[in-house]
Design a protein around this motif. Structure first.
Motif, mmCIF file in Angstrom:
data_model
loop_
_atom_site.group_PDB
_atom_site.id
_atom_site.type_symbol
_atom_site.label_atom_id
_atom_site.label_comp_id
_atom_site.label_asym_id
_atom_site.label_seq_id
_atom_site.Cartn_x
_atom_site.Cartn_y
_atom_site.Cartn_z
ATOM 1 N N SER A 180 0.810 -1.224 0.000
ATOM 2 C CA SER A 180 0.000 0.000 0.000
ATOM 3 C C SER A 180 0.838 1.267 0.000
ATOM 4 O O SER A 180 0.433 2.290 -0.540
ATOM 5 C CB SER A 180 -0.971 -0.004 1.184
ATOM 6 N N ALA A 216 -5.570 1.700 -1.292
ATOM 7 C CA ALA A 216 -5.068 1.257 0.011
ATOM 8 C C ALA A 216 -6.194 1.258 1.036
ATOM 9 O O ALA A 216 -6.997 2.192 1.098
ATOM 10 C CB ALA A 216 -3.934 2.174 0.471
ATOM 11 N N THR A 221 -1.976 4.939 4.964
ATOM 12 C CA THR A 221 -2.096 5.073 3.508
ATOM 13 C C THR A 221 -3.539 4.962 3.015
ATOM 14 O O THR A 221 -3.771 4.979 1.800
ATOM 15 C CB THR A 221 -1.244 4.009 2.798
ATOM 16 N N CYS A 234 -0.721 -8.056 -5.311
ATOM 17 C CA CYS A 234 -0.708 -7.071 -4.219
ATOM 18 C C CYS A 234 -0.901 -7.783 -2.894
ATOM 19 O O CYS A 234 -1.262 -8.965 -2.849
ATOM 20 C CB CYS A 234 -1.789 -6.010 -4.428
ATOM 21 N N VAL A 238 -4.496 -3.971 0.147
ATOM 22 C CA VAL A 238 -4.850 -3.277 -1.089
ATOM 23 C C VAL A 238 -6.096 -3.898 -1.704
ATOM 24 O O VAL A 238 -6.233 -5.121 -1.768
ATOM 25 C CB VAL A 238 -3.678 -3.356 -2.099
#
Length: 339
Positions: A180, A216, A221, A234, A238
């Motif tokens: 993220s 995110a 984030t 990912c 995420v």
């Protein structure tokens, strides 16, 4: 910002001689100690001492050396030696780094500064392009109602972290694995870490198609977003929005951009300051396919330009980071170049 080791010839520092100072004598080398260096980098020549040690010649400073105090309250105090103050043997509480010649330094500045300037310019252009996308979105959808929610018309997914206990999941990795903290807006072309096909088959890190839009969900984030330029994986922090025929990546990217503050607000109001896929799926979006496709046709050239500029910046950064250590180590000698 460059590291000191990248700006010195061998990337390593060397400690001075561990010898006691003696009274100043013309037949001995002058001894440079921490106390002889002022805060402004000049020398206090009033109380210089000498050093009497058979190894002293091995610790003589050469022009373009820089020494730093490495202990006590004076840590960080430094002195650049150009030879004009006479010969010096440097003491053990100093650490020396050899810098390249002035010719080499000038060449580096003339070569690398334009690269950094171009990277900065490309970033400014991309910021402007994102502003254009915002204005285009605002204008086209000014009279269009958000009458559906994202989860009803767009598939979302998340990822996972391959077990760190299995180093073989990361060996020779050629698949980008997004965290993220790497979601910084715009296009994401590469990642800090990579995994391999075994990791994908043994974990929740699914392979996402190119132009997936990532958001995110956790921590500091929350709400950050990017769009991937090629298939990537990912982690679980995420959420990926997967485009389809009716909802192209350009529109989903703009949804992520326009919804960022809303998602941040939702996280602030929660106990752990996180959001979930459930919340992202509830984001209101438009259903007018005509407006969405018109936006896509106008936004796509802008996206291609943004992606190209990001790719150019990666090439420029790699070029700079490859040239710098080669020049500093002497592998590339400026004096032998026809410039």
């Amino acid at each position: 910002m460059a590291l000191l080791k990248e700006l010195t010839i061998d990337g390593k520092g060397s400690y001075g001689i561990g010898a006691s100072a003696v009274e100043k004598r013309d037949d001995l080398y002058t001894y440079l100690r921490i106390t002889d260096i002022r805060d402004d980098g000049t020398l206090n020549l009033a109380d210089l001492k000498s050093v009497s040690d058979p190894d002293a010649p091995n610790y003589l400073l050469s022009p373009n050396d820089i020494v730093f105090a490495r202990t006590g309250a004076s840590t960080g105090r430094n002195y650049f030696y150009d030879g004009s103050d006479g010969e010096f043997v440097y003491a053990g509480f100093l650490i020396k780094f050899p810098l390249p010649s002035r010719e080499q330094q000038d060449f580096l500045v003339n070569t690398l500064v334009p690269i950094d300037a171009k990277i900065k310019l490309n970033n400014q252009i991309n910021d402007n392009l994102e502003q254009q996308l915002h204005m285009l979105y605002t204008k086209l959808f000014a009279k269009s109602t958000m009458d559906t929610v994202l989860g009803d018309v767009v598939k979302t997914t998340s990822g996972g972290t391959p077990s760190r206990k299995h180093g073989e999941y990361y060996d020779h990795g050629n698949i980008c694995w997004v965290k993220s903290k790497e979601l910084l807006g715009g296009y994401l072309l590469d990642t800090e870490e990579h995994i391999n096909e075994l990791a994908v088959s043994k974990s929740s890190a699914k392979l996402l198609p190119s132009h997936s839009v990532l958001i995110a969900m956790y921590g500091a984030t929350v709400g950050a977003y990017s769009i991937i330029s090629k298939p990537m994986t990912c982690n679980q922090a995420v959420c990926a929005l997967l485009s389809n025929e009716n909802y192209p990546y350009t529109y989903l990217f703009q949804v992520a951009c326009e919804s960022q503050q809303q998602l941040i607000n939702l996280a602030v109001g929660s106990a752990q300051q996180n959001i979930s896929q459930v919340l992202i799926k509830q984001l209101p979006i438009h259903s007018n396919k005509g407006d969405i496709q018109e936006f896509h046709s106008l936004a796509q050239p802008i996206h291609k330009r943004m992606e190209a500029l990001n790719a150019e910046n990666i090439l420029l950064t790699d070029t700079r980071d490859t040239l710098l250590p080669k020049f500093m180590s002497g592998e590339l000698d400026v004096s032998k170049l026809d410039i």
